[in-house]
Design an enzyme around this catalytic site. Sequence first.
Site, PDB file in Angstrom:
ATOM      1  N   GLU A  86       0.704  -1.262  -0.020  1.00  0.00           N
ATOM      2  CA  GLU A  86       0.040   0.032   0.122  1.00  0.00           C
ATOM      3  C   GLU A  86       0.751   1.302  -0.099  1.00  0.00           C
ATOM      4  O   GLU A  86       0.337   2.485  -0.431  1.00  0.00           O
ATOM      5  CB  GLU A  86      -0.892  -0.047   1.399  1.00  0.00           C
ATOM      6  CG  GLU A  86      -1.996  -1.161   1.274  1.00  0.00           C
ATOM      7  CD  GLU A  86      -3.009  -0.898   0.192  1.00  0.00           C
ATOM      8  OE1 GLU A  86      -3.343   0.118  -0.245  1.00  0.00           O
ATOM      9  OE2 GLU A  86      -3.313  -2.075  -0.517  1.00  0.00           O
ATOM     10  N   SER A 465     -56.095 -22.630  35.546  1.00  0.00           N
ATOM     11  CA  SER A 465     -55.904 -22.765  37.039  1.00  0.00           C
ATOM     12  C   SER A 465     -54.448 -22.552  37.662  1.00  0.00           C
ATOM     13  O   SER A 465     -54.277 -22.899  38.931  1.00  0.00           O
ATOM     14  CB  SER A 465     -56.016 -24.462  37.181  1.00  0.00           C
ATOM     15  OG  SER A 465     -57.398 -24.874  37.264  1.00  0.00           O
TER      16      SER A 465
END
EC number: 2.4.99.28
Length: 850
Positions: A86, A465
């Site tokens: 780079e 219940s």
Amino acid sequence: MKFVKYFLILAVCCILLGAGSIYGLYRYIEPQLPDVATLKDVRLQIPMQIYSADGELIAQYGEKRRIPVTLDQIPPEMVKAFIATEDSRFYEHHGVDPVGIFRAASVALFSGHASQGASTITQQLARNFFLSPERTLMRKIKEVFLAIRIEQLLTKDEILELYLNKIYLGYRAYGVGAAAQVYFGKTVDQLTLNEMAVIAGLPKAPSTFNPLYSMDRAVARRNVVLSRMLDEGYITQQQFDQTRTEAINANYHAPEIAFSAPYLSEMVRQEMYNRYGESAYEDGYRIYTTITRKVQQAAQQAVRNNVLDYDMRHGYRGPANVLWKVGESAWDNNKITDTLKALPTYGPLLPAAVTSANPQQATAMLADGSTVALSMEGVRWARPYRSDTQQGPTPRKVTDVLQTGQQIWVRQVGDAWWLAQVPEVNSALVSINPQNGAVMALVGGFDFNQSKFNRATQALRQVGSNIKPFLYTAAMDKGLTLASMLNDVPISRWDASAGSDWQPKNSPPQYAGPIRLRQGLGQSKNVVMVRAMRAMGVDYAAEYLQRFGFPAQNIVHTESLALGSASFTPMQVARGYAVMANGGFLVDPWFISKIENDQGGVIFEAKPKVACPECDIPVIYGDTQKSNVLENNDVEDVAISREQQNVSVPMPQLEQANQALVAKTGAQEYAPHVINTPLAFLIKSALNTNIFGEPGWQGTGWRAGRDLQRRDIGGKTGTTNSSKDAWFSGYGPGVVTSVWIGFDDHRRNLGHTTASGAIKDQISGYEGGAKSAQPAWDAYMKAVLEGVPEQPLTPPPGIVTVNIDRSTGQLANGGNSREEYFIEGTQPTQQAVHEVGTTIIDNGEAQELF
């Protein structure tokens, strides 16, 4: 000489003009330039990670995958690979490289295209941090000025470290640390030269040069990187020759999730977003939850197995799709696998295609191209589904169920493969520590990929219940005892609003006459609960439920409340049961124990309010006004006046509550004490009887005693009208768990099944709490309590034990007796007197015992 003189003057003028132009341009765009000083304290975007209580990664959220590394953690060869590729003159320029620009321009001029980039590493850093990706002259000018500024502010090593952590390298990987993990499943220090070169070649075109997209391009780009490293003297000819012949072994590596808990992870994500907004996904938070692998996986396995068992006994709904019909040309393998790869997996269920079938066996291909065999054992369950209440005949051969070309679902059972189907029913499980409210396990559905709706916290379902223990607690606080007699006979009352008789019934419709409250709860007698409700008053009962944390807006003020017409979430139900298990304290469920920032600093640590039944903490509601009628064990059914109901429901004494929340040390806060500890013990004991019953009768939760083989547990079944919802909730040592099962479509009910002799130990008959929900509760609790010593229920101070007569609830006067618990001062004082027959007073208005 004059020519030279004029030339020099012209050159100086050009230089001055150029310098002035550059300065003027700089002054023009300077206000638009960001402050590069922020790089000194830059915070790289790091995903949020969620961990279990024992430090295992369970989820990761964030658009960018990044694993920050320092420069000294990155191998020198990798640094050199990036510099060579780079910016070979990185250590020689001051942000902008004129030599590089001239070289790139020359190549472009003579070749006709730009094959070399001119941007330095510093320029790329400026672009990545501060500028947009647009390709304009103004952006390029800004990039140059920013690069120069950065070089003045940071050292070369600081620039490199930021760059190598910031650069995008494909597949959501930002920085070399993430790229090493994504492509090779390694940390940067474990990479080979070959792998370093692959990664260093990615910045130019990360989407096309990565080895997952194109291996040929990745190899070519790697070789370019190696050539430049050789040219710069970073590697030897031997290293170059050897490395360029090596294969690239790259695969996509997702974050290393130790185990999955998607519903709870999503709850954490939402909580973090509420606290920190978008930064929750970028600032590297590490969140530690309250769950552990063993417990969470036991919960998920219990829910999935139970849902699959329910689904199997109701029959096979047929193949998911038909890829090709019998007699048509079969698809080639690539077409089959491409189709299957596009389909999701649901828990243990994998998509498959039937490639051959005969009466004894079918062969199915999976998405990876492998094949599995399905014998009669794996398809025997697949009776045709006709409705939720009807199934067809048991298949006699494999081809009764499977044909070539069908797209089906399969799952592995032991060493064999079974036919499966994506269930339409769904389920949820919540398990918390009753002492402090920590969520131990949470399952919001069969599979998160199938449905992200969290039924554990978002589904308001009628509880049936499951509500009875709370209502019986209210009744006992009003004056009833576990020995109070209530008449178990049918009820018929005119309902003016409905214009018809209201006739609540037991399920099954069996009646026993006068029975004790303990038996009424243990056998889940509906008419007994209705009588207790009428005795204490509907409004009183409805308001009392709020003590357990149930929202007032979800509680109906009608007698149907006795049968569970209120709607709560499984989390709310579990929290309520924790009150009965921990001595009467309302703990708050919580699931985040600690939050750390990206530096490991603790920025939040949970400090839950805990239960302390042995502490002298008053009930925040004060004393409930007792009803003289209810304290009399020998009266007929009564209806308490509305005025008496209202005055007998005390409101929380907030000042007293606040004082009670601070321990003697001043360090530990206590949860609100909402029912007194002796009362909590009584209902906890009654829940134990729901599982173990008494001589002569069996509790509705009896399967838990058989499955867990321990007696320190208690629970309660719950089934709503038409079996649209089924529940089982209860406790064990240090754990409270609630399980729900039902359809998201409220129009459907759980139905019933007929027994099939081909299926071993199959549940049959009407679905309900004991058959549909309890198997998951039993399986989970058995796993969680494995190795936990049994802890007998020990009465707290304020409880006395009295020998009572089973038939009357009075003091025993013969052999038909049992020991019963009472809050001191509420025990019976009269001896039992046995009379022949049972008298039910009827003056034309159905008057009964309670």
